[in-house]
Structures are given as structure tokens and as C-alpha cells.
Scaffold this motif. Structure first.
Motif, PDB file in Angstrom:
ATOM      1  N   THR A  89       0.765  -1.160   0.019  1.00 11.90           N
ATOM      2  CA  THR A  89       0.129   0.000   0.134  1.00 11.90           C
ATOM      3  C   THR A  89       0.909   1.097   0.067  1.00 11.90           C
ATOM      4  N   LYS A  90       0.296   2.312  -0.732  1.00 14.81           N
ATOM      5  CA  LYS A  90       1.065   3.585  -0.419  1.00 14.81           C
ATOM      6  C   LYS A  90       0.928   4.017   0.899  1.00 14.81           C
ATOM      7  N   ASP A  91      -0.138   4.009   1.855  1.00 19.72           N
ATOM      8  CA  ASP A  91      -0.461   4.302   2.976  1.00 19.72           C
ATOM      9  C   ASP A  91      -0.556   3.376   3.928  1.00 19.72           C
ATOM     10  N   LEU A  92       0.474   3.267   4.684  1.00 16.69           N
ATOM     11  CA  LEU A  92       1.003   2.129   5.524  1.00 16.69           C
ATOM     12  C   LEU A  92       0.318   2.595   6.922  1.00 16.69           C
ATOM     13  N   ASP A  93       0.712   3.651   7.368  1.00 15.93           N
ATOM     14  CA  ASP A  93       0.080   3.997   8.521  1.00 15.93           C
ATOM     15  C   ASP A  93      -1.496   4.022   8.478  1.00 15.93           C
ATOM     16  N   GLY A  94      -2.032   4.688   7.585  1.00 17.28           N
ATOM     17  CA  GLY A  94      -3.489   4.528   7.569  1.00 17.28           C
ATOM     18  C   GLY A  94      -4.224   3.050   7.533  1.00 17.28           C
ATOM     19  N   THR A  95      -3.829   2.609   6.878  1.00 22.40           N
ATOM     20  CA  THR A  95      -4.048   1.006   6.513  1.00 22.40           C
ATOM     21  C   THR A  95      -3.910   0.244   7.862  1.00 22.40           C
ATOM     22  N   PHE A  96      -2.913   0.454   8.403  1.00 21.62           N
ATOM     23  CA  PHE A  96      -2.679  -0.079   9.907  1.00 21.62           C
ATOM     24  C   PHE A  96      -3.712   0.382  10.695  1.00 21.62           C
ATOM     25  N   GLU A  97      -3.837   1.735  10.862  1.00 17.88           N
ATOM     26  CA  GLU A  97      -4.904   2.090  11.662  1.00 17.88           C
ATOM     27  C   GLU A  97      -6.153   1.459  11.405  1.00 17.88           C
ATOM     28  N   ARG A  98      -6.735   1.423  10.217  1.00 18.27           N
ATOM     29  CA  ARG A  98      -7.866   0.611   9.778  1.00 18.27           C
ATOM     30  C   ARG A  98      -7.857  -0.628  10.282  1.00 18.27           C
ATOM     31  N   LEU A  99      -7.112  -1.306  10.181  1.00 13.11           N
ATOM     32  CA  LEU A  99      -7.055  -2.894  10.221  1.00 13.11           C
ATOM     33  C   LEU A  99      -7.066  -2.723  11.961  1.00 13.11           C
ATOM     34  N   GLN A 100      -6.363  -1.973  12.667  1.00 11.89           N
ATOM     35  CA  GLN A 100      -6.340  -2.097  14.162  1.00 11.89           C
ATOM     36  C   GLN A 100      -7.404  -1.986  14.515  1.00 11.89           C
ATOM     37  N   ALA A 101      -8.154  -0.827  14.092  1.00  8.11           N
ATOM     38  CA  ALA A 101      -9.598  -0.207  14.510  1.00  8.11           C
ATOM     39  C   ALA A 101     -10.733  -1.493  14.368  1.00  8.11           C
ATOM     40  N   ALA A 102     -10.494  -2.381  13.430  1.00  3.42           N
ATOM     41  CA  ALA A 102     -11.200  -3.399  13.060  1.00  3.42           C
ATOM     42  C   ALA A 102     -10.905  -4.667  13.825  1.00  3.42           C
ATOM     43  N   ASP A 103     -10.345  -4.366  14.970  1.00  2.00           N
ATOM     44  CA  ASP A 103      -9.724  -5.584  15.765  1.00  2.00           C
ATOM     45  C   ASP A 103      -9.174  -6.727  15.084  1.00  2.00           C
ATOM     46  N   ALA A 104      -8.385  -6.420  14.115  1.00  2.00           N
ATOM     47  CA  ALA A 104      -7.474  -7.386  13.339  1.00  2.00           C
ATOM     48  C   ALA A 104      -6.288  -7.765  14.176  1.00  2.00           C
ATOM     49  N   ASP A 105      -5.991  -9.058  14.141  1.00  2.00           N
ATOM     50  CA  ASP A 105      -5.030  -9.516  15.038  1.00  2.00           C
ATOM     51  C   ASP A 105      -3.446  -9.022  14.497  1.00  2.00           C
ATOM     52  N   VAL A 106      -3.184  -7.922  15.416  1.00  6.68           N
ATOM     53  CA  VAL A 106      -1.829  -7.282  14.871  1.00  6.68           C
ATOM     54  C   VAL A 106      -0.450  -8.306  15.409  1.00  6.68           C
ATOM     55  N   VAL A 107       0.306  -8.428  14.422  1.00  6.13           N
ATOM     56  CA  VAL A 107       1.402  -9.268  14.666  1.00  6.13           C
ATOM     57  C   VAL A 107       2.709  -8.274  14.980  1.00  6.13           C
ATOM     58  N   GLN A 108       2.716  -7.231  13.826  1.00  5.90           N
ATOM     59  CA  GLN A 108       3.912  -6.282  13.860  1.00  5.90           C
ATOM     60  C   GLN A 108       3.266  -4.850  13.678  1.00  5.90           C
ATOM     61  N   GLU A 109       3.610  -3.688  14.397  1.00  9.78           N
ATOM     62  CA  GLU A 109       3.137  -2.498  14.034  1.00  9.78           C
ATOM     63  C   GLU A 109       4.143  -1.959  12.942  1.00  9.78           C
ATOM     64  N   PRO A 110       3.736  -0.846  12.256  1.00 12.61           N
ATOM     65  CA  PRO A 110       4.469  -0.535  11.207  1.00 12.61           C
ATOM     66  C   PRO A 110       6.105  -0.429  11.655  1.00 12.61           C
ATOM     67  N   THR A 111       6.966  -0.787  10.851  1.00  5.73           N
ATOM     68  CA  THR A 111       8.418  -0.933  11.327  1.00  5.73           C
ATOM     69  C   THR A 111       9.204  -0.803  10.071  1.00  5.73           C
ATOM     70  N   GLU A 112      10.345  -0.118  10.175  1.00 10.28           N
ATOM     71  CA  GLU A 112      11.363  -0.041   9.163  1.00 10.28           C
ATOM     72  C   GLU A 112      12.152  -1.160   9.287  1.00 10.28           C
ATOM     73  N   GLN A 113      12.399  -1.965   8.105  1.00  5.31           N
ATOM     74  CA  GLN A 113      13.121  -3.050   8.522  1.00  5.31           C
ATOM     75  C   GLN A 113      14.402  -2.944   7.730  1.00  5.31           C
ATOM     76  N   PRO A 114      15.480  -3.716   8.471  1.00  2.00           N
ATOM     77  CA  PRO A 114      17.003  -3.463   8.011  1.00  2.00           C
ATOM     78  C   PRO A 114      17.149  -4.041   6.673  1.00  2.00           C
ATOM     79  N   TYR A 115      16.238  -4.572   6.037  1.00  2.00           N
ATOM     80  CA  TYR A 115      16.377  -4.966   4.580  1.00  2.00           C
ATOM     81  C   TYR A 115      15.936  -3.961   3.434  1.00  2.00           C
ATOM     82  N   GLY A 116      15.508  -2.886   4.082  1.00  2.00           N
ATOM     83  CA  GLY A 116      14.905  -1.706   3.214  1.00  2.00           C
ATOM     84  C   GLY A 116      13.715  -1.682   2.930  1.00  2.00           C
TER      85      GLY A 116
END
Length: 136
Positions: A89-116
Motif C-alpha cells: 500500500t502507499k498508505d501503510l500508517d492509514g492501512t494499519f490504523e484501519r485494520l487495528q480499529a477493526a480488531d485485526a490480530d496485530v503481529v507487528q506495528e509499522p516498522t522500518e526493516q533492516p532489509y530496506g
């Protein structure tokens, strides 16, 4: 060769819960829904992109699979180590917020990965890992 990804398959354990997650939470279109009870094959895909689909299917129903293999698949699904998919997605933060608000099972919050890449992760009702990368 001129190849494209048309459909990928993920297992489901509860077709109604999986359908609700993929349709209502992620906003995918339902393309097909055939079968009854737990023996349903549901095809969903991103809105406006009919050439790309996810087939949500009952696990380990092939007649060539042994009982031991079925148990192994069930155990892996229960641990969340069997199926996974990578979305973007182009909007990771907005997508994350909508999924979290829908009580989706969060495994990892938005994170900058070492592989870029920057991504987050959820599990669908069957335990499949759904990673979502940010398009840059």
C-alpha cells in the motif's frame, strides 16, 4: 515468456470469518463463493484489479494427502506458520490504523526493516500471516 500472478491460495478454517476479514476488513471484492459449510472455496481480490486474486480454500482436502499430513497442516495453521501473503500500500500508517480499529490480530506495528522496507503484519482468522509493505 509473458507470465503474471493470477491467483494465490491461502487456507481457511472458518469460511465466514475469513470472508469477513478479506472482504470487510481488507476491502477485497468477492469474486466467487462456491461450496457449503467448511468446504467453501472463496475467491477475493483487490477492488478494480480483476487479474489478481486470493483463493481462500479448505486446507488439506486433496485426496492424496495423508492423515499425518493433514494433522501437520492443522498444527502449522494453529501456530500461524503455514500460509502467508505479502500485500502493499502507499498508505501503510492509514492501512494499519484501519485494520487495528477493526480488531485485526496485530503481529507487528509499522516498522522500518533492516532489509530496506517498511511494513506491518497481521493474522487472518485462519492464522495466515498477512504482511503489508509500504510502496515508496
Amino acid at each position: 515468456m509473458d507470465l503474471t500472478i493470477h491467483t494465490t491460495v491461502l487456507p481457511h478454517t472458518d469460511p465466514d470469518a475469513s470472508l469477513a476479514f478479506w472482504r470487510d476488513t481488507l476491502g477485497f471484492e468477492v469474486r466467487t463463493d462456491v461450496g457449503t459449510g467448511p468446504m467453501r472455496w472463496i475467491t477475493v481480490g483487490p477492488a478494480g484489479r480483476p487479474g489478481t486474486s486470493v483463493l481462500l480454500a479448505p486446507p488439506a482436502v486433496d485426496p492424496g494427502i495423508t492423515d499425518d499430513e493433514r494433522r501437520t497442516v492443522a498444527e502449522m495453521m494453529a501456530k500461524g506458520t503455514y500460509g502467508w501473503i505479502l500485500l502493499a500500500t502507499k498508505d501503510l500508517d492509514g492501512t494499519f490504523e484501519r485494520l487495528q480499529a477493526a480488531d485485526a490480530d496485530v503481529v507487528q506495528e509499522p516498522t522500518e526493516q533492516p532489509y530496506g522496507v517498511r511494513d506491518c503484519a497481521f493474522r487472518d482468522p485462519a492464522g495466515n500471516l498477512v504482511r503489508i509493505q509500504e510502496l515508496r
